[in-house]
Design a protein around this motif. Structure first.
Motif, PDB file in Angstrom:
ATOM      1  N   SER A  20       4.870   1.835  -0.438  1.00  0.00           N
ATOM      2  CA  SER A  20       5.154   2.974  -1.062  1.00  0.00           C
ATOM      3  C   SER A  20       5.735   3.698  -0.283  1.00  0.00           C
ATOM      4  O   SER A  20       6.231   3.786   0.901  1.00  0.00           O
ATOM      5  N   GLN A  24       7.574   9.941  -1.351  1.00  0.00           N
ATOM      6  CA  GLN A  24       6.389   9.183  -2.509  1.00  0.00           C
ATOM      7  C   GLN A  24       5.250   9.794  -2.521  1.00  0.00           C
ATOM      8  O   GLN A  24       4.364  10.923  -3.029  1.00  0.00           O
ATOM      9  N   ARG A  25       3.903   9.518  -1.314  1.00  0.00           N
ATOM     10  CA  ARG A  25       3.018   9.900  -0.459  1.00  0.00           C
ATOM     11  C   ARG A  25       2.919  10.912  -1.230  1.00  0.00           C
ATOM     12  O   ARG A  25       2.067  12.138  -1.357  1.00  0.00           O
ATOM     13  N   TRP A  28       2.822  12.905  -4.359  1.00  0.00           N
ATOM     14  CA  TRP A  28       1.295  12.443  -4.400  1.00  0.00           C
ATOM     15  C   TRP A  28       0.355  12.858  -4.073  1.00  0.00           C
ATOM     16  O   TRP A  28      -0.671  13.815  -4.830  1.00  0.00           O
ATOM     17  N   LEU A  39      -5.613  10.961  -5.537  1.00  0.00           N
ATOM     18  CA  LEU A  39      -4.878   9.234  -5.588  1.00  0.00           C
ATOM     19  C   LEU A  39      -5.396   8.729  -6.828  1.00  0.00           C
ATOM     20  O   LEU A  39      -6.591   7.924  -6.705  1.00  0.00           O
ATOM     21  N   GLN A  43      -1.574   3.989  -6.049  1.00  0.00           N
ATOM     22  CA  GLN A  43      -0.021   4.937  -5.563  1.00  0.00           C
ATOM     23  C   GLN A  43      -1.184   4.494  -3.132  1.00  0.00           C
ATOM     24  O   GLN A  43      -0.620   5.531  -2.589  1.00  0.00           O
ATOM     25  N   GLY A 376       0.173   5.006   3.806  1.00  0.00           N
ATOM     26  CA  GLY A 376      -0.442   4.978   2.568  1.00  0.00           C
ATOM     27  C   GLY A 376      -1.955   4.380   2.981  1.00  0.00           C
ATOM     28  O   GLY A 376      -2.862   3.263   1.645  1.00  0.00           O
TER      29      GLY A 376
END
Length: 458
Positions: A20, A24-25, A28, A39, A43, A376
């Motif tokens: 990702s 995005q992280r 999230w 999470l 993800q 991630g």
């Protein structure tokens, strides 16, 4: 030329995982209130949250899944599991449960009452939670060497006999239901307990009439360290060492999702018939009938096979060597980790890693968040949030070590994944001086808060 090491298995099935973007992280994480438990698995690129139930089963275990006996009472799969447990541990009485904390709930319901004291090496979160839920007290008697990450003591899970005897002398026998030995000791860094120490704890406990119970989630890994580190044990098989370890206890609790090599399950095993009968009543109340206790027959069959595989040296050498690979790479990169490397995880010293983050802003949780943002990778905090609040004063408990645990699932990731993890953590380490703020709690539960806590940036 000497042949290089190769894993004693080959891969027959793979599962896709997806990288990702950092953007995005970060989104999230905010939506998850900066709690990595919140999470979604989709993800996460590499998931090191836990080694519990996250490993890969063997072809023989999957074969057992297909032949499991689902009879409500007296199933063939129960008999299969009971015989395997007795073969490895020597304990004759078996109570299956759906996982390890359920085994604690059942056994502690039978043995622990308000005002009791339970000494041992560093109790893990659910263990301490079950003790304190019953308004009893968990007392840490781990040796002091465990709290110095540079100390190379080979058995940092050992119990300090002087600390233990102090507990025995300061409390009545009636208020000490048992001494609990956790093998390996997760909270102190996945560190093993020596056979010599287990014998000494048993001898001392016998003098005061206190039984010994094992928290055995990673007992096979503990036996591996006894074989490879303890004098006079190198020629013995893992199964022989396991049998002797357990001979010094009245019983054990087990989270089979670790050294049972299955995705669900646990059990209590005992040699005391009176305690067995008492615990059996609680099994029926909380778990199910005593010959399945919350487990499907197919899962008991897979567990019986998994216990056999987990107590073989070649498997353990492969498993623990991969954990050591990550640990040694981080040491070479200058990252402060608990030494020597433990059995199931690498534990990073967050206080040394992030010296600019205040204790009350949770350095280990901050480091876990930074590693996830970087690559991630999901780890877990073993620090102040997990230590919870004192049940009487409601003040935060600050443990001696503030750790980020990177738990390696069994037979799951390749060495390339290990290299990726090490590089990602080094990237965070290189910018550690820029990380000066941590997090504050906005909501927490009364007990075992780390699973559901909600945080915001400090």
């Amino acid at each position: 030329m000497k042949l290089p090491y190769a894993e004693p298995f080959r891969i027959k099935m793979v599962e896709e995982i997806y990288p990702s973007t950092r953007e995005q992280r970060e989104t999230w994480l905010k939506n998850a209130h900066y709690n990595l438990f919140n999470l979604k698995s989709s993800q996460v690129f590499i998931d090191l949250l836990t080694d519990s139930g996250t490993g890969a089963m063997s072809d023989k275990q999957w074969a057992e899944i297909m032949t499991g006996d689902e009879s409500y009472a007296g199933s063939r799969s129960f008999d299969q599991l009971q015989k395997r447990v007795e073969q490895i541990t020597g304990f004759q009485h078996l109570l299956p449960t759906h996982q390890g904390r359920a085994a604690e709930n059942v056994l502690f319901s039978a043995l622990v009452k308000e005002g009791d004291v339970v000494p041992g090496n560093s109790h893990f979160d659910t263990t301490k939670g079950h003790i304190e839920f019953r308004k009893a007290h968990a007392v840490d008697c781990t040796i002091d060497e465990a709290f110095d990450i540079e100390n190379l003591h080979p058995f940092k899970g050992n119990i300090d006999l002087h600390k233990l005897e102090s507990v025995y002398l300061s409390h009545s026998k009636e208020n000490i239901p048992f001494c609990l030995i956790t093998i390996t000791c997760n909270t102190s860094g996945g560190q093993p307990v020596s056979l010599e120490n287990i014998k000494a704890v048993k001898k001392l406990s016998d003098q005061y009439g206190i039984p010994v119970i094992f928290d055995s989630a990673r007992f096979a890994e503990n036996a591996y360290f006894i074989k490879t580190r303890e004098k006079g044990q190198s020629e013995r098989s893992i199964k022989e060492i396991c049998k002797e370890m357990f001979s010094y206890g009245m019983g054990m609790t087990m989270s089979s999702k670790k050294d049972g090599l299955v995705n669900i399950g646990g059990f209590i095993a005992l040699n005391n018939e009176e305690v067995f009968k008492k615990a059996a009543n609680f099994t029926i109340i909380y778990e199910g009938f005593i010959t399945y206790g919350g487990m499907a027959g197919r899962d008991m069959a897979a567990l019986a096979q998994g216990l056999d595989e987990a107590t073989e040296f070649d498997y353990l050498h492969s498993r623990i060597s991969q954990v050591e690979l990550l640990g040694n790479q981080l040491i070479e990169l200058g990252v402060p980790v608990q030494k020597p490397i433990g059995g199931h995880a690498v534990f990073v010293d967050a206080l040394k890693f992030l010296p600019n983050v205040k204790r009350e802003e949770f350095p280990a949780q901050t480091l876990a968040i930074e590693l996830y943002k970087e690559a991630g990778i999901r780890g877990v905090e073993i620090g102040t949030i997990l230590a919870d609040r004192d049940p009487e004063t409601r003040e935060n408990r600050y443990p001696k070590l503030e750790l980020l645990r990177l738990a390696i699932p069994r037979r799951t990731y390749t060495d390339n994944h290990i290299h990726y993890i090490a590089t990602a953590l080094k990237n965070v380490f290189d910018r550690r001086d820029e990380i000066t703020k941590g997090y504050h709690i906005t909501w927490e539960s009364e007990i075992l808060r780390h699973f559901t806590v909600q945080l915001e940036k400090a």
